[in-house]
Design a protein around this motif. Structure first.
Motif, PDB file in Angstrom:
ATOM      1  N   ASP A 261       0.872  -1.166   0.000  1.00  0.00           N
ATOM      2  CA  ASP A 261       0.000   0.000   0.000  1.00  0.00           C
ATOM      3  C   ASP A 261       0.908   1.215   0.000  1.00  0.00           C
ATOM      4  OD1 ASP A 261      -2.218   1.531  -0.058  1.00  0.00           O
ATOM      5  OD2 ASP A 261      -2.797   1.218   2.047  1.00  0.00           O
ATOM      6  N   MET A 262       0.444   2.302  -0.575  1.00  0.00           N
ATOM      7  CA  MET A 262       1.261   3.501  -0.638  1.00  0.00           C
ATOM      8  C   MET A 262       1.602   3.991   0.768  1.00  0.00           C
ATOM      9  SD  MET A 262       1.924   4.373  -3.757  1.00  0.00           S
ATOM     10  CE  MET A 262       1.398   3.834  -5.391  1.00  0.00           C
ATOM     11  N   LYS A 303      -2.621   6.702  -5.229  1.00  0.00           N
ATOM     12  CA  LYS A 303      -3.495   5.813  -4.464  1.00  0.00           C
ATOM     13  C   LYS A 303      -4.957   6.145  -4.726  1.00  0.00           C
ATOM     14  CE  LYS A 303      -4.406   4.236   0.255  1.00  0.00           C
ATOM     15  NZ  LYS A 303      -4.011   4.333   1.677  1.00  0.00           N
ATOM     16  N   ASN A 308      -7.222   1.686  -5.206  1.00  0.00           N
ATOM     17  CA  ASN A 308      -6.637   0.870  -4.138  1.00  0.00           C
ATOM     18  C   ASN A 308      -6.182  -0.509  -4.610  1.00  0.00           C
ATOM     19  OD1 ASN A 308      -6.981   2.825  -2.112  1.00  0.00           O
ATOM     20  ND2 ASN A 308      -9.126   2.218  -1.835  1.00  0.00           N
ATOM     21  N   ALA A 310      -3.649  -3.187  -5.099  1.00  0.00           N
ATOM     22  CA  ALA A 310      -2.363  -3.418  -4.435  1.00  0.00           C
ATOM     23  C   ALA A 310      -1.642  -4.578  -5.095  1.00  0.00           C
ATOM     24  CB  ALA A 310      -2.581  -3.705  -2.950  1.00  0.00           C
TER      25      ALA A 310
END
Length: 802
Positions: A261-262, A303, A308, A310
Motif C-alpha cells: 500500500d502507498m 493511491k 486501491n 495493491a
C-alpha cells in the motif's frame, strides 16, 4: 528463481573491468609462449634452439612415461575389455597430453622460422640478450610445470598401486587418481552433461585455491568432486542415493504474502539508510528529506486514482557498489570536491520511490555485508551461494555487479541489471561483441537489454528509470500555497561546471555571454590553490543543494560548457525557471571521436551536451548554439534576455511519473522467465518497414511511435516478409543485431536467431529493418502542457511511461 535483479548506475567514471563474460570457476589452462620482441643473429640462436630441443625431449619423455606407465591392475582391466564410455575417459587424459605436445611443437616451429629470417641482423645485440632471457625463462617455467604435473601423476599412480596391493578385493577408480580409501567413483560420460569431465579435472587441480570448495565438502577425491558438481553446480548427473530434485540456490524463497500500500511517510527509509556519516550517504539522505513532502503527495495522488489496487510486497536490495571498498573511498572523496552527483540523485530517488510504493528495502554500501545478505559461501566467490536468494529485486551498479559475481559463483547467472548511459544489445551479448568489434569495458554481461535502466531515455532497447527533478515550487512560511518563481529573475547567468578543468578553452564563449549577463559560478576551490577563472566571474564555490537551488531561482540562464554530459542539473535549472543555453556538437560526439564515450557500450551520436533537453524539451526552455560562433552566441543571449518562461518539469521526471513508471516495471517485467515476453500485448504492435540505413528507433519515432523491443518476436517469422509485400529469394536465420531485416540486393531476408540481439538501435546501409512500433498504452502518464508553449504532441515519452 523468483528473484529479479536489476542494475542501476550512471556510469560517469569508467570503472575497472568486471569480466562478466566468464564464470569465476573453471578455466581452461593453456600453454602460452611469449612472442619474440626482437630477433637475433644465427650464431646466437643455435644454443637457444639446442636448449629448446633438449627441454622438448625431456618433456616428451616424461609425458610419454606419464601416459604409458600404468599399475598392473589397470593393464589387467584393459585385457578384460572396457565399455566405450570407459575408453572415452582414458581418451580424455590422452587428449590433454596431445594438447601439451602440440604447444611445445608450435614453439619449436616458431623459433625455427625466426632463426632463418634474414631480417634478424638488423637488431642490436642487447635486444638479442633480452629476448634470449625472456625465452629462457618462459621455457623453464613451461618445463617446470610439465615436470610438476608428471611428478604428481607418478605419486598418485604409486599410491594407487600400494592401495591395490593392500585392498585387493576393492576396485579403485581406474580413470582418476583422486580417490580415497575404499572409494569407487567414475567420471560419467553422459551426453546430457557434456562438461562434467572438464569440471572434474579442473577441481582435481584447483579445489584448494578457494576455501569455498572445502566448505561444500570437496576434499580432492573424485567422489567429493562429483557430489559437489551434481548437488551444488549441476554440471554432472545426480549420483545414486542423493537427492537431486533442486539445487539449493535454485529454490524459491518464501515470498511475502502481504500486499503493498502507498506509504505516507519515509521514516522507514531513514532507518534503512542508517546513520552513516559518509558524504555520499549524507547527500542521499538530505535529498530524500528535502523532497519527502513531494513524494508523499504523489503517492496519495496515485493511491486515489488507482482504486486501491495493491500488488505483492517485495524485498528489495539496493547496493550502490561504487560506494563500497577502495572505489567507494575514491568516490566519497570526489563528492566534496565537485565530483558527479547524478548517481547519488538517482539512488536517492529510487529508494524514495520504492518506499512510497510500499516495498521492503535493504540498503548497503559494504561488500562484506553484501556477502552476508546474499548467503555467499566462505572463500573467494568461486562457488554458488548457500541458499535461495532472499530478495525479489536487486538494484546495483557496475561495481556492485562485479561484487555480486565475485560472491555468487555460478548462481550469478540468474541475476540482471541497469545503467544510465545505456548499453545496446550488440555490446551486451558476449560472443557477438567479441567477434564483431563491439567489445568494451562496460558490456558483455549477456543480460536482457531491458534490464539496463538509464537516467534518460537514450534507447528503447533499455528501460528508462529516470529520476525526479526538484520542482520550481517552495512553501511560504506557514502557508500551504506553492509560489512560482518564474517572474522574479535577475539578469544573471549561472555556469554549469563545478571543476576548473571544465572551463578550459571556454573563455571567449563565457565572455560573450557576460556582455549581457552577470556570470556566476560554483567551482570547487581547494585551499591554497589559485583559481584560473576570469576576474569578472563571481564564484560561490561548492554550494549545498538548497543554496544552489536558491541561486537558480534568481538566475535567468543556466550555461552549459559542453561537459559534463547528460546530467540532472540542466533539468533542475529548467524546473527553477531558467533557460538552458548549451553548445552544439558538430560533428556529433561518439565513441569514435570522444575520449569520454570511447569504450561506452553505445553507438549513439551526441549532438549537444544534453540531447534529451535539446530533443524532448527544446525552445523556449533550451537553446543550443555553436560555441565557436560568437555572433550566434550573442544573438541567442540577446533573444534569451527578452524571453519569459515559466518553470517547467516534464511529467516523466516528476514524483508521479517515476512512481507510475517503476510500478509498471515491477508489475510487468520478468527477466527470470525463459518464455517470450507477453507484455506489452501483441495488439499494441504496429509493424513498420524502415528505409535503408535507418534504425528502428528512428523509424518508429518518425511516425510518433516508440520502438518496443519486447515485441520483436512477433515479427521474427517468415510470414511477416510476405505480409509486408517482400519477395524473399532466401531466408536465413542468423545471429545478427540487424535482423529481422530485408536486403534488396539479392532479395535476402534475415531472421534473428539470438533474442538477446533484438535491437532497436542497429542500422546498416544495406538493410531495411523490420520494426516493432507501438503507440501510447492505456494507463500511461500523459503530459500536461499548461505551463509551456512547447508542442510536445510528438514526445515519445508519452508512450514510454508504463
Amino acid at each position: 528463481m523468483s528473484g529479479k535483479a536489476l542494475y542501476a548506475h550512471k556510469g560517469r567514471e569508467t570503472p575497472r573491468k568486471p569480466d562478466g563474460s566468464q564464470w569465476a570457476g573453471t578455466k581452461t589452462q593453456g600453454v602460452r609462449s611469449s612472442a619474440l620482441k626482437t630477433d637475433s643473429m644465427r650464431v646466437a640462436l643455435r644454443p637457444r634452439s639446442g636448449c629448446l630441443v633438449l627441454c622438448l625431449g625431456l618433456s616428451v619423455a616424461t609425458l610419454l612415461l606419464q601416459s604409458l606407465w600404468m599399475p598392473p591392475e589397470m593393464r589387467g582391466d584393459e585385457a578384460a575389455g572396457r565399455s566405450p564410455e570407459e575408453q572415452g575417459q582414458h581418451g580424455f587424459g590422452f587428449h590433454r597430453l596431445e594438447l601439451r605436445l602440440e604447444a611445445l611443437s608450435s614453439e619449436v616451429q616458431r623459433l625455427s622460422k625466426e632463426r632463418d629470417d634474414p631480417q634478424l641482423n638488423r637488431y642490436e645485440p642487447s635486444l638479442l640478450l633480452q629476448s634470449f632471457r625472456q625465452d629462457q625463462q618462459g621455457l623453464a617455467r613451461l618445463v617446470e610445470r610439465e615436470l610438476q604435473k608428471v611428478s604428481q601423476r607418478l605419486d598418485q599412480l604409486s599410491g594407487h598401486h600400494h592401495h591395490h596391493e593392500a585392498h585387493t578385493p576393492a576396485t579403485p577408480d581406474d580413470n582418476n587418481p583422486h580417490t580415497g580409501p575404499g572409494e569407487k567413483c567414475e567420471v560419467p560420460m553422459n551426453p546430457a552433461y557434456p562438461v562434467c569431465a572438464e569440471k572434474v579435472e579442473f577441481l582435481w587441480t584447483h579445489w584448494q585455491k578457494d576455501p569455498c570448495y572445502a566448505f561444500y565438502g570437496v576434499d580432492g577425491t573424485t567422489c567429493s568432486i562429483l557430489t559437489y558438481l551434481s548437488q551444488i553446480e549441476n554440471f554432472c548427473p545426480p549420483r545414486s542415493g542423493t537427492n537431486h530434485s533442486s539445487l539449493s540456490w535454485h529454490q524459491k524463497h518464501h515470498s511475502y504474502t502481504v500486499k503493498t500500500d502507498m506509504c505516507v511517510t519515509l521514516s522507514s527509509l531513514y532507518e534503512v539508510i542508517g546513520n552513516s556519516s559518509s558524504p555520499a550517504v549524507t547527500f542521499i539522505k538530505s535529498r530524500v528529506r528535502r523532497m519527502s513532502a513531494h513524494w508523499i503527495k504523489a503517492g496519495l495522488r496515485i493511491k486515489q486514482s488507482s482504486n486501491n489496487t495493491a500488488s505483492t510486497k517485495l524485498k528489495v536490495l539496493l547496493y550502490p557498489g561504487a560506494l563500497a571498498g577502495s572505489v567507494g573511498q575514491h568516490f566519497e572523496s570526489m563528492v566534496e570536491r565537485g565530483g558527479p552527483l547524478g548517481e547519488l540523485v538517482q539512488w536517492a530517488d529510487l529508494s524514495a520511490c520504492l518506499t512510497v510504493l510500499g516495498h521492503s528495502l535493504t540498503f548497503s554500501t559494504s561488500q562484506r555485508q553484501l556477502r552476508s545478505l546474499i548467503g555467499a559461501a566462505p572463500g573467494r566467490g568461486s562457488c554458488p551461494i548457500q541458499r535461495p536468494l532472499t530478495f525479489d529485486l536487486i538494484y546495483t551498479d557496475y561495481h556492485g555487479l562485479a561484487h555480486l559475481q565475485g560472491s555468487m559463483g555460478l548462481a550469478f547467472q540468474y541475476y540482471q541489471i541497469l545503467d544510465s548511459f545505456g548499453t545496446e544489445p550488440v555490446f551486451n551479448f558476449p560472443s557477438y561483441a567479441h567477434s564483431h568489434g563491439y567489445k568494451t569495458l562496460w558490456g558483455s554481461w549477456g543480460l536482457q537489454p531491458l534490464q539496463y535502466m538509464t537516467m534518460f531515455p537514450h534507447t528503447p532497447d533499455n528501460s528508462f528509470l529516470g529520476f525526479v527533478s526538484e520542482e520550481a515550487v517552495r512553501k511560504d512560511s506557514g502557508e500551504d500555497e506553492l509560489e512560482s518563481v518564474g517572474d522574479r529573475k535577475d539578469r544573471i547567468a549561472v555556469v554549469y561546471g563545478k571543476q576548473d578543468h571544465m572551463w578550459q578553452g571556454k573563455s571567449e564563449y563565457v565572455t560573450a555571454i557576460g556582455e549581457e549577463l552577470e556570470i556566476h559560478a560554483t567551482v570547487y576551490w581547494p585551499p591554497g590553490h589559485n583559481l584560473s577563472l576570469p576576474s569578472f566571474i563571481k564564484n560561490h564555490g561548492l554550494l549545498s543543494q538548497e543554496d544552489f537551488l536558491k541561486l537558480l531561482r534568481k538566475a535567468k540562464v543556466f550555461v552549459g560548457l559542453g561537459f559534463p554530459y547528460e546530467g540532472p542539473a540542466p533539468i533542475e535549472a529548467i524546473a527553477q525557471g531558467c533557460i538552458f543555453l548549451q553548445p552544439r556538437f558538430d560533428p556529433p560526439h561518439s565513441s569514435d571521436n570522444n575520449d569520454f564515450y570511447k569504450g561506452k557500450p553505445t553507438t549513439r551520436q551526441i549532438t549537444s551536451q544534453h540531447p534529451y533537453a535539446e530533443q524532448f524539451i527544446g525552445k523556449p526552455h533550451v537553446w543550443t548554439v555553436d560555441m565557436t560562433n560568437m555572433t550566434d552566441i550573442r544573438e541567442a543571449v540577446k533573444a534569451i534576455v527578452k524571453t519569459e518562461v515559466k518553470p517547467f518539469t516534464p511529467q516523466e521526471l516528476t514524483c508521479v511519473g517515476m512512481l507510475e513508471r517503476v510500478r509498471g516495471y515491477i508489475t510487468h517485467q520478468d527477466f527470470c522467465s525463459k518464455s517470450v515476453p507477453t507484455w506489452p500485448p501483441e495488439k499494441a504492435l504496429k509493424v513498420h518497414l524502415g528505409p535503408l540505413g535507418q534504425s528502428c528507433t528512428n523509424v518508429c519515432q518518425r511516425s510518433s511511435l516508440l520502438c518496443e523491443p519486447a515485441l520483436f518476436h512477433h515479427l521474427n517469422t517468415p510470414n511477416m516478409f510476405s505480409r509486408l509485400g517482400l519477395g524473399c529469394s532466401s531466408i536465413a536465420q542468423e545471429v545478427n543485431h540487424l535482423f529481422p531485416s530485408y536486403s534488396p540486393w539479392g532479395r535476402r531476408c534475415g531472421l534473428q536467431q539470438e533474442p538477446l540481439l533484438f535491437s532497436c538501435a542497429g542500422s546498416d546501409p544495406s538493410h531495411r529493418r523490420l520494426c516493432p512500433c507501438r503507440a501510447h498504452l492505456p494507463g500511461q502518464v500523459a503530459l500536461i502542457f499548461s505551463k509551456t508553449h512547447t508542442d510536445f504532441s510528438h514526445h515519445p515519452l508519452l508512450r514510454n511511461n508504463i
